[in-house]
Design an enzyme around this catalytic site. Sequence first.
Site, PDB file in Angstrom:
ATOM      1  CB  CYS A  18      -0.990  -0.053   1.177  1.00 54.20           C
ATOM      2  SG  CYS A  18      -0.547  -0.202   2.764  1.00 54.20           S
ATOM      3  CG  ASP A  56      -8.180   1.555   0.281  1.00 50.88           C
ATOM      4  OD1 ASP A  56      -6.725   0.983   0.381  1.00 50.88           O
ATOM      5  OD2 ASP A  56      -8.423   1.984   1.376  1.00 50.88           O
ATOM      6  CG  HIS A 107      -4.123   0.527   4.629  1.00 52.19           C
ATOM      7  ND1 HIS A 107      -3.327   0.076   3.542  1.00 52.19           N
ATOM      8  CD2 HIS A 107      -5.779   1.205   3.945  1.00 52.19           C
ATOM      9  CE1 HIS A 107      -5.046   0.152   2.528  1.00 52.19           C
ATOM     10  NE2 HIS A 107      -5.755   0.862   3.414  1.00 52.19           N
TER      11      HIS A 107
END
Length: 408
Positions: free
Chosen positions: A139, A346, A320
């Site tokens: 991520c 996201d 995250h």
Amino acid sequence: VFYFLGFHKKMSALCPVCNLTLPLSQIESHVNCHFDDDVIDPQIATDHYLALQLASSSDPSPSSSASSSNFDDSSKAASLVSSQTKSTFYSVGNGGLICLLKNCLESESKSKPSYCSTTLLSGSVDHFQSSKEDKGWGCGWRNIQMQCSHLLSHREEAKRVLFGGSNFVPDIPSLQRFLELAWNNGFDVSGALHFNNQISGSKRWIGTTECAALLRSFGLKARVVDFAPKKSQSMYLSVPGSAIAPKTKSYGPMDRYVVKKGESGKEKTVDSHDSNHSKISKGAVLMDWVWNYFSGNRLDVSSGVHMTSKAPLYFQHEGHSRTIVGIQRRLQGTTFTPQYNLLILDPGDFTKAIEKALVEKRGWEKYLKRGAHTLTCPEYQILYVDDGIADEEELEQLKTIDSHFVEF
């Protein structure tokens, strides 16, 4: 007009404009060909000159005696620029995701006239979703790619220096090698030690400080902001003497700055107050900061949906990271109390699913809107990129990753 660029004493040199390697006897006339028909803006010349310095990591004077290590760094940089691979991503039609989001927000505003809403958006951003190869650890890299997609399309100075002027967003393996090069050049020494100066080919999580080191190595003014309780302030980079990481094992992409020792000696995350009121309050603090960022601290922002000149924000919390592309404010009730929603991309979501929801104007909110009540983590980090390219003195300062602390 001749724009002279220094190079090492070697048999060939890299053209700073097109990245073509040519014999020394040909490089001067070749570089001149790029500029024969144009008058060079002094700032463009300066940026090109700095970009070459950053890529070569050496004294650009032809008379300088470069060390073997500098020569090796220069060779590595030139090799990396020429061998980097363009990242693949799903290209959204109809002007891109931000354009589609703007249309949805405008339709929402018209359908709910009782709400006095104002939305501020960054310019275009390409969504880089996690793939099966990097699911669960990539991520941070995907959010770097989203940030760079905006910088390359909106800032000329960034386009000239990022990734050797390639004008594309590299894939994760290429970004990993660029980060290692940044570490070798002295950016974020403590962070480099944390990873033992090696990240290429690994699946280790990265966070805000790695993003900052990577962008700063190209001369970009990447800034870090920490949001946390007052009792956590001594852990953060903005405190004198805290630039070196605490000697504790850390977990996840918040790097080494979110974990500390409990009284029992076991690792535990820093906790905040548990009440729902405190969660909303600390969410409001972060929302206010994001609103002021996109509005440029202006108080006279009219209602409606506005495109700003601001870059998106790298948004990190424990476990995250995501990308903030805008913020919505609604004034509700007789007291006109502001209610905020972050607008977020996201990397864990599928680009096609986001596009479909935006095109159909149905269900898009679950992908992109996040209210203050959702901000329940004990700490957050945000990275933003100021305009301009750092000069030589500022570049040295940027090698140490510091931050601004905002108390929840």
